[in-house]
Write an enzyme that holds these catalytic residues in place. Structure first.
Site, short mmCIF file in Angstrom:
data_model
loop_
_atom_site.label_atom_id
_atom_site.label_comp_id
_atom_site.label_asym_id
_atom_site.label_seq_id
_atom_site.Cartn_x
_atom_site.Cartn_y
_atom_site.Cartn_z
N PRO A 1 0.85 -1.25 -0.12
CG PRO A 1 -0.60 -1.14 2.07
CD PRO A 1 0.90 -2.44 1.43
CD GLU A 2 3.49 3.84 -3.77
OE1 GLU A 2 3.75 5.02 -3.48
OE2 GLU A 2 3.97 3.04 -4.72
NE ARG B 1 5.62 -10.25 2.28
CZ ARG B 1 6.60 -9.94 1.15
NH1 ARG B 1 6.20 -9.38 0.10
NH2 ARG B 1 8.18 -9.95 1.54
#
Ligand SMILES: [Zn+2]
Length: 286
Positions: free
Chosen positions: A2-3, A124
């Site tokens: 995600p940015e 993750r």
């Protein structure tokens, strides 16, 4: 990963469920994500009322009436999934992933006084959370050296000109430096450099001021477009339960190696800078 626009979209998706609500129950299914959860995490959150939901760079910030701020970073694969009290089987507020989350990777659950459940899921586990005193947040190591927000009033061609002065470093790397501008990542830097027609390899200190003005404006434009796209995918997601992807279809250059440049028709190149892929048109970007 995600940015900034994705994080902003998550903020907008969480705001209606969290702002003004009291946290009734917190469940932690492990004691660490990327870093250990802060001590007495559950006790410090349970019973607290959430005020405003903000974003700084790629951090989500939830103001609490206890004088602390809940800080959350999504890392590589973090996502918040909202299970509304009325229809808990229909998850909302998670427009990026086509696949439903694997419950094995749900690590923290927040339940509000209205009965809505918000699950933090992160396969993750590069995401992280903390609780920070509101009046000391600017001194927290995650925030101490952050540059201005790209969508705020300080970020401009003038700011870039100051920050880039004398820099031999490439403009691509300089824009990824969080001290120069906060929250920009690889995708939107590639897009902005392409649209501003700036060669990503050009030394940052050797770009004329008018081009920096244009670059700063372009950075804002690509972020605002992506946030708008996120907003519409959030609405679509809430309406249907269709599979929606990242905003990739809107990218002009990112991840389009060997495809024709939308401007000149020649092949897009992928180069490596500081270990990361840069996509650019060597004809259009100077
Ligand atoms: Zn081109």
């Amino acid at each position: 990963m995600p940015e900034l626009p994705e994080v902003e979209t998550v903020r907008r998706g969480l705001e209606p469920v969290l702002a003004g609500r009291r946290l009734r129950r917190i469940e932690t299914r492990r004691s660490d994500l990327r870093f250990p959860l802060p001590r007495r995490f559950r006790e410090r959150l349970e019973g607290a009322r959430v005020g405003r939901l903000d974003r700084r760079a790629k951090f989500l910030l939830a103001e609490l009436d206890t004088g602390e701020v809940f800080v959350s970073h999504l890392g590589m694969s973090g996502r918040y999934v909202v299970h509304p009290a009325e229809a808990p089987e229909r998850a909302l507020g998670d427009p990026y992933f086509a696949a439903p989350p694997d419950p094995a990777h749900t690590h923290v659950v927040f339940e509000t006084d209205r009965g809505d459940r918000i699950e933090y899921n992160d396969p993750r586990r590069f995401g992280y959370m903390d609780l920070v005193a509101a009046d000391a947040i600017g001194l927290h190591p995650w925030f101490l050296d952050l540059g201005p927000e790209p969508l705020g009033g300080v970020f401009s061609g003038e700011h870039l000109s100051e920050a880039f002065k004398g820099k031999q470093q490439s403009v691509k790397s300089a824009l990824l430096d969080q001290r120069v501008v906060a929250g920009l990542g690889n995708i939107y830097v590639c897009e902005a450099l392409f649209r501003a027609r700036v060669d990503p390899r050009r030394p940052a200190g050797r770009i004329a001021r008018p081009r920096l003005d244009r670059l700063a404006q372009t950075v804002r434009d690509v972020l605002l477009e992506a946030i708008e796209a996120g907003g519409s995918s959030l609405r679509d997601y809430a309406r249907t339960d269709g599979a929606l992807g990242y905003f990739q279809h809107r990218f002009q250059i990112y991840d389009r190696e060997s495809e024709p440049c939308v401007n000149c028709g020649r092949k897009i190149h992928r180069i490596t800078q500081a270990g990361r892929s840069t996509f650019c048109c060597v004809h259009c970007q100077r």
